[in-house]
Design a protein around this motif. Structure first.
Motif, PDB file in Angstrom:
ATOM      1  N   ASN A  63       0.842  -1.196   0.000  1.00 37.33           N
ATOM      2  CA  ASN A  63       0.000   0.000   0.000  1.00 37.33           C
ATOM      3  C   ASN A  63       0.879   1.249   0.000  1.00 37.33           C
ATOM      4  OD1 ASN A  63       0.746  -0.891   2.611  1.00 37.33           O
ATOM      5  ND2 ASN A  63      -0.757   0.495   3.559  1.00 37.33           N
ATOM      6  N   PHE A  64       1.586   1.454  -1.114  1.00 33.82           N
ATOM      7  CA  PHE A  64       2.527   2.579  -1.216  1.00 33.82           C
ATOM      8  C   PHE A  64       1.820   3.928  -1.266  1.00 33.82           C
ATOM      9  CE2 PHE A  64       4.524  -1.021  -3.632  1.00 33.82           C
ATOM     10  CZ  PHE A  64       5.419  -1.380  -2.641  1.00 33.82           C
ATOM     11  N   GLU A  65       0.522   3.933  -1.537  1.00 30.43           N
ATOM     12  CA  GLU A  65      -0.198   5.198  -1.648  1.00 30.43           C
ATOM     13  C   GLU A  65      -0.296   5.917  -0.303  1.00 30.43           C
ATOM     14  OE1 GLU A  65      -3.074   1.742  -1.442  1.00 30.43           O
ATOM     15  OE2 GLU A  65      -1.392   2.313  -2.729  1.00 30.43           O
ATOM     16  N   HIS A  66      -0.246   5.200   0.804  1.00 29.75           N
ATOM     17  CA  HIS A  66      -0.340   5.840   2.121  1.00 29.75           C
ATOM     18  C   HIS A  66       0.837   6.779   2.399  1.00 29.75           C
ATOM     19  CE1 HIS A  66      -3.651   3.288   4.029  1.00 29.75           C
ATOM     20  NE2 HIS A  66      -3.922   4.526   4.385  1.00 29.75           N
ATOM     21  N   PRO A  67       2.079   6.305   2.376  1.00 31.52           N
ATOM     22  CA  PRO A  67       3.192   7.233   2.661  1.00 31.52           C
ATOM     23  C   PRO A  67       3.336   8.319   1.611  1.00 31.52           C
ATOM     24  CG  PRO A  67       4.022   5.092   1.948  1.00 31.52           C
ATOM     25  CD  PRO A  67       2.561   4.921   2.179  1.00 31.52           C
ATOM     26  N   LEU A  68       3.062   8.007   0.356  1.00 26.64           N
ATOM     27  CA  LEU A  68       3.167   9.034  -0.687  1.00 26.64           C
ATOM     28  C   LEU A  68       2.131  10.124  -0.483  1.00 26.64           C
ATOM     29  CD1 LEU A  68       3.805   6.846  -3.874  1.00 26.64           C
ATOM     30  CD2 LEU A  68       5.374   8.511  -2.869  1.00 26.64           C
ATOM     31  N   ASN A  69       0.937   9.769  -0.108  1.00 26.12           N
ATOM     32  CA  ASN A  69      -0.102  10.775   0.112  1.00 26.12           C
ATOM     33  C   ASN A  69       0.248  11.678   1.292  1.00 26.12           C
ATOM     34  OD1 ASN A  69      -3.249  11.090   1.560  1.00 26.12           O
ATOM     35  ND2 ASN A  69      -2.832  11.891  -0.480  1.00 26.12           N
ATOM     36  N   ARG A  70       0.793  11.119   2.345  1.00 28.12           N
ATOM     37  CA  ARG A  70       1.221  11.946   3.484  1.00 28.12           C
ATOM     38  C   ARG A  70       2.342  12.891   3.071  1.00 28.12           C
ATOM     39  NH1 ARG A  70       0.421   7.027   6.410  1.00 28.12           N
ATOM     40  NH2 ARG A  70       2.657   6.531   6.222  1.00 28.12           N
ATOM     41  N   LEU A  71       3.257  12.400   2.219  1.00 28.08           N
ATOM     42  CA  LEU A  71       4.364  13.254   1.771  1.00 28.08           C
ATOM     43  C   LEU A  71       3.845  14.423   0.931  1.00 28.08           C
ATOM     44  CD1 LEU A  71       7.486  13.561   1.602  1.00 28.08           C
ATOM     45  CD2 LEU A  71       7.374  12.189  -0.505  1.00 28.08           C
ATOM     46  N   PHE A  72       2.919  14.174   0.024  1.00 22.97           N
ATOM     47  CA  PHE A  72       2.380  15.232  -0.843  1.00 22.97           C
ATOM     48  C   PHE A  72       1.487  16.183  -0.053  1.00 22.97           C
ATOM     49  CE2 PHE A  72       2.699  13.279  -5.359  1.00 22.97           C
ATOM     50  CZ  PHE A  72       4.008  12.917  -5.106  1.00 22.97           C
ATOM     51  N   THR A  73       0.849  15.677   0.979  1.00 23.11           N
ATOM     52  CA  THR A  73      -0.036  16.520   1.777  1.00 23.11           C
ATOM     53  C   THR A  73       0.758  17.461   2.682  1.00 23.11           C
ATOM     54  OG1 THR A  73      -1.719  14.785   1.776  1.00 23.11           O
ATOM     55  CG2 THR A  73      -1.929  16.506   3.437  1.00 23.11           C
ATOM     56  N   ASP A  74       1.859  16.972   3.205  1.00 26.47           N
ATOM     57  CA  ASP A  74       2.663  17.767   4.140  1.00 26.47           C
ATOM     58  C   ASP A  74       3.567  18.768   3.433  1.00 26.47           C
ATOM     59  OD1 ASP A  74       1.505  16.318   6.170  1.00 26.47           O
ATOM     60  OD2 ASP A  74       3.192  14.915   6.364  1.00 26.47           O
ATOM     61  N   HIS A  75       3.866  18.566   2.176  1.00 22.83           N
ATOM     62  CA  HIS A  75       4.802  19.437   1.460  1.00 22.83           C
ATOM     63  C   HIS A  75       4.155  19.935   0.169  1.00 22.83           C
ATOM     64  CE1 HIS A  75       7.328  16.783   3.968  1.00 22.83           C
ATOM     65  NE2 HIS A  75       8.111  17.868   4.101  1.00 22.83           N
ATOM     66  N   ALA A  76       3.739  21.181   0.201  1.00 23.55           N
ATOM     67  CA  ALA A  76       3.080  21.763  -0.972  1.00 23.55           C
ATOM     68  C   ALA A  76       4.008  21.824  -2.177  1.00 23.55           C
ATOM     69  CB  ALA A  76       2.570  23.174  -0.640  1.00 23.55           C
ATOM     70  N   ILE A  77       5.327  21.900  -1.932  1.00 30.44           N
ATOM     71  CA  ILE A  77       6.269  21.958  -3.044  1.00 30.44           C
ATOM     72  C   ILE A  77       6.226  20.677  -3.883  1.00 30.44           C
ATOM     73  CG2 ILE A  77       8.221  21.001  -1.759  1.00 30.44           C
ATOM     74  CD1 ILE A  77      10.000  23.035  -3.195  1.00 30.44           C
ATOM     75  N   LEU A  78       5.742  19.611  -3.289  1.00 35.77           N
ATOM     76  CA  LEU A  78       5.546  18.358  -4.023  1.00 35.77           C
ATOM     77  C   LEU A  78       4.090  18.179  -4.443  1.00 35.77           C
ATOM     78  CD1 LEU A  78       7.680  15.896  -1.819  1.00 35.77           C
ATOM     79  CD2 LEU A  78       8.321  16.976  -3.986  1.00 35.77           C
ATOM     80  N   GLY A  79       3.160  18.551  -3.567  1.00 34.21           N
ATOM     81  CA  GLY A  79       1.755  18.320  -3.846  1.00 34.21           C
ATOM     82  C   GLY A  79       1.204  19.167  -4.971  1.00 34.21           C
ATOM     83  N   VAL A  80       1.584  20.432  -5.034  1.00 37.31           N
ATOM     84  CA  VAL A  80       1.033  21.314  -6.068  1.00 37.31           C
ATOM     85  C   VAL A  80       1.508  20.910  -7.472  1.00 37.31           C
ATOM     86  CG1 VAL A  80       0.974  23.685  -6.913  1.00 37.31           C
ATOM     87  CG2 VAL A  80       0.700  23.225  -4.474  1.00 37.31           C
ATOM     88  N   PRO A  81       2.827  20.710  -7.713  1.00 38.67           N
ATOM     89  CA  PRO A  81       3.228  20.235  -9.041  1.00 38.67           C
ATOM     90  C   PRO A  81       2.598  18.888  -9.407  1.00 38.67           C
ATOM     91  CG  PRO A  81       5.129  21.045  -7.844  1.00 38.67           C
ATOM     92  CD  PRO A  81       4.000  20.971  -6.864  1.00 38.67           C
ATOM     93  N   ALA A  82       2.414  18.011  -8.410  1.00 43.31           N
ATOM     94  CA  ALA A  82       1.788  16.725  -8.696  1.00 43.31           C
ATOM     95  C   ALA A  82       0.345  16.911  -9.141  1.00 43.31           C
ATOM     96  CB  ALA A  82       1.853  15.846  -7.452  1.00 43.31           C
ATOM     97  N   ASP A  83      -0.369  17.839  -8.520  1.00 46.55           N
ATOM     98  CA  ASP A  83      -1.748  18.095  -8.930  1.00 46.55           C
ATOM     99  C   ASP A  83      -1.813  18.658 -10.348  1.00 46.55           C
ATOM    100  OD1 ASP A  83      -2.699  17.185  -6.534  1.00 46.55           O
ATOM    101  OD2 ASP A  83      -2.913  19.182  -5.626  1.00 46.55           O
ATOM    102  N   PHE A  84      -0.899  19.563 -10.672  1.00 51.19           N
ATOM    103  CA  PHE A  84      -0.873  20.094 -12.046  1.00 51.19           C
ATOM    104  C   PHE A  84      -0.563  18.985 -13.049  1.00 51.19           C
ATOM    105  CE2 PHE A  84      -0.565  24.374 -10.213  1.00 51.19           C
ATOM    106  CZ  PHE A  84      -1.326  25.088 -11.126  1.00 51.19           C
ATOM    107  N   ALA A  85       0.368  18.120 -12.695  1.00 53.01           N
ATOM    108  CA  ALA A  85       0.719  17.029 -13.598  1.00 53.01           C
ATOM    109  C   ALA A  85      -0.465  16.090 -13.803  1.00 53.01           C
ATOM    110  CB  ALA A  85       1.919  16.261 -13.042  1.00 53.01           C
ATOM    111  N   TYR A  86      -1.179  15.772 -12.725  1.00 52.26           N
ATOM    112  CA  TYR A  86      -2.326  14.868 -12.841  1.00 52.26           C
ATOM    113  C   TYR A  86      -3.447  15.489 -13.668  1.00 52.26           C
ATOM    114  CZ  TYR A  86      -6.006  11.620 -11.529  1.00 52.26           C
ATOM    115  OH  TYR A  86      -7.027  10.696 -11.564  1.00 52.26           O
ATOM    116  N   ALA A  87      -3.645  16.785 -13.534  1.00 49.42           N
ATOM    117  CA  ALA A  87      -4.766  17.448 -14.189  1.00 49.42           C
ATOM    118  C   ALA A  87      -4.494  17.808 -15.641  1.00 49.42           C
ATOM    119  CB  ALA A  87      -5.141  18.713 -13.420  1.00 49.42           C
TER     120      ALA A  87
END
Length: 344
Positions: A63-87
């Motif tokens: 279940n690798f999605e658990h630690p990755l989601n916490r990492l993206f949630t805690d660090h906007a520098i990772l979460g925001v580019p990831a959201d742009f990439a997904y969208a």
């Protein structure tokens, strides 16, 4: 020498035409989008499928999605580019590579286009048979945060997946299994690796699918097994590509004909059917005879055959006429005297 008309064959790998390709791609994508909307499935069933996948992953500790989601949630520098990439990249890079193949590597276009379309339709079957609730839509007790909702102020999307604000009703949020974000990214990577030039195409070909796999899990839009299923769908689509192309060519050869009536679309290297008049003209000619008589054309051979039928006796002045054996002088053998020769 009489010339025989030659008929040009249309090779199988000839460059496709954009005005036939665009409608085809539009129809497949419309089917894909309509299928996602029409086959929404029961929400309770989709949630049950999502929890079953999550329980299976926890059992095998994948279940690798658990630690990755916490990492993206805690660090906007990772979460925001990831959201742009997904969208965005799903809808920009895939058609861009398809256009590039069409213009620069047209001999490979039909294969990669067919591969992408077949895989997309297989994914639609997966959405139909297995509606799945993504991690971000599970109860908060399961520990997932929707990063696109958290960082929605940075982009054009709202809280309904990657749909623009106010258009969430136009998407099926329970079409998570398989992940075609990962599947299409894998297609892009393979195409860049095989048909791109230079080291950068190889780097992007490997890095892009891996990055999208991390993005779909870190944003809580897909489980790890969704990504695995997306890759498997592309593998099945690749295996079905050649049979699909052969079937399409048979259908095309059967129903599409040239103005002369010969089937269009013969396989590579195979000539079209020989016209009846050309066959008849060739069968009436005598074969050329290249021999001591120096007859080098069918017309010459035919004229000599006709002459032999109308003149039973050879002309004495003809150097190629057979001589009477009585007129051939005998030669005295060497090594014998004249008396022995006379005795013989």
């Amino acid at each position: 020498m009489e010339s025989v008309r030659m008929y040009r064959t249309a090779p199988l790998g000839k460059r496709p035409r954009w005005w036939t390709e665009l409608p085809l791609i539009a129809v497949v994508y419309a089917l894909y989008s309509a299928g996602r909307l029409l086959v929404r499935g029961d929400v309770a069933t989709a949630v049950d499928h999502g929890l079953s996948i999550l329980d299976f992953e926890k059992q095998f500790r994948i279940n690798f999605e658990h630690p990755l989601n916490r990492l993206f949630t805690d660090h906007a520098i990772l979460g925001v580019p990831a959201d742009f990439a997904y969208a965005s990249l799903h809808y920009i890079l895939t058609p861009a590579i398809l256009v590039w193949i069409f213009r620069r590597r047209s001999e490979h276009y039909r294969k990669v286009r067919t591969w992408l379309m077949i895989s997309t339709l297989i994914g639609l079957v997966g959405f139909t048979l297995l509606p799945t609730c993504p991690p971000r839509l599970l109860d908060d007790a399961y520990g997932f945060v929707d990063t696109m909702r958290q960082y929605s102020s940075y982009g054009w999307w709202g809280g309904d997946a990657s749909a623009p604000r106010g258009l969430g009703g136009l998407t099926n949020q329970y079409a998570a299994m398989p992940s075609l974000h990962v599947g299409w990214a894998l297609w892009c990577g393979v195409v860049l690796w095989r048909h791109g030039r230079g080291a950068w195409s190889k780097v992007v070909g490997v890095g892009y699918p891996l990055a999208i796999t991390l993005v779909v899990m870190g944003t809580a839009n897909h489980y790890f097994l969704d990504a695995v299923a997306g890759a498997a769908v592309m593998g099945v689509g690749l295996l079905l590509t050649k049979p699909a192309l052969r079937l399409a060519e048979r259908i095309r050869a059967r129903f599409v004909r040239t103005p002369d009536g010969a089937p269009d679309g013969a396989p590579d290297g195979a000539p079209d059917a020989t016209p009846a008049d050309a066959v008849a003209g060739e069968t009436h000619r005598a074969p050329a005879n290249v021999s001591g008589g120096c007859e080098t054309s069918a017309r010459t051979a035919l004229s000599r055959t006709a002459a032999s039928e109308t003149q039973p006796e050879a002309d004495a002045r003809d150097p190629f006429a057979a001589e009477d054996p009585a007129d051939i002088p005998r030669q005295t053998p060497r090594g014998t005297d004249g008396a022995a020769a006379a005795a013989r």
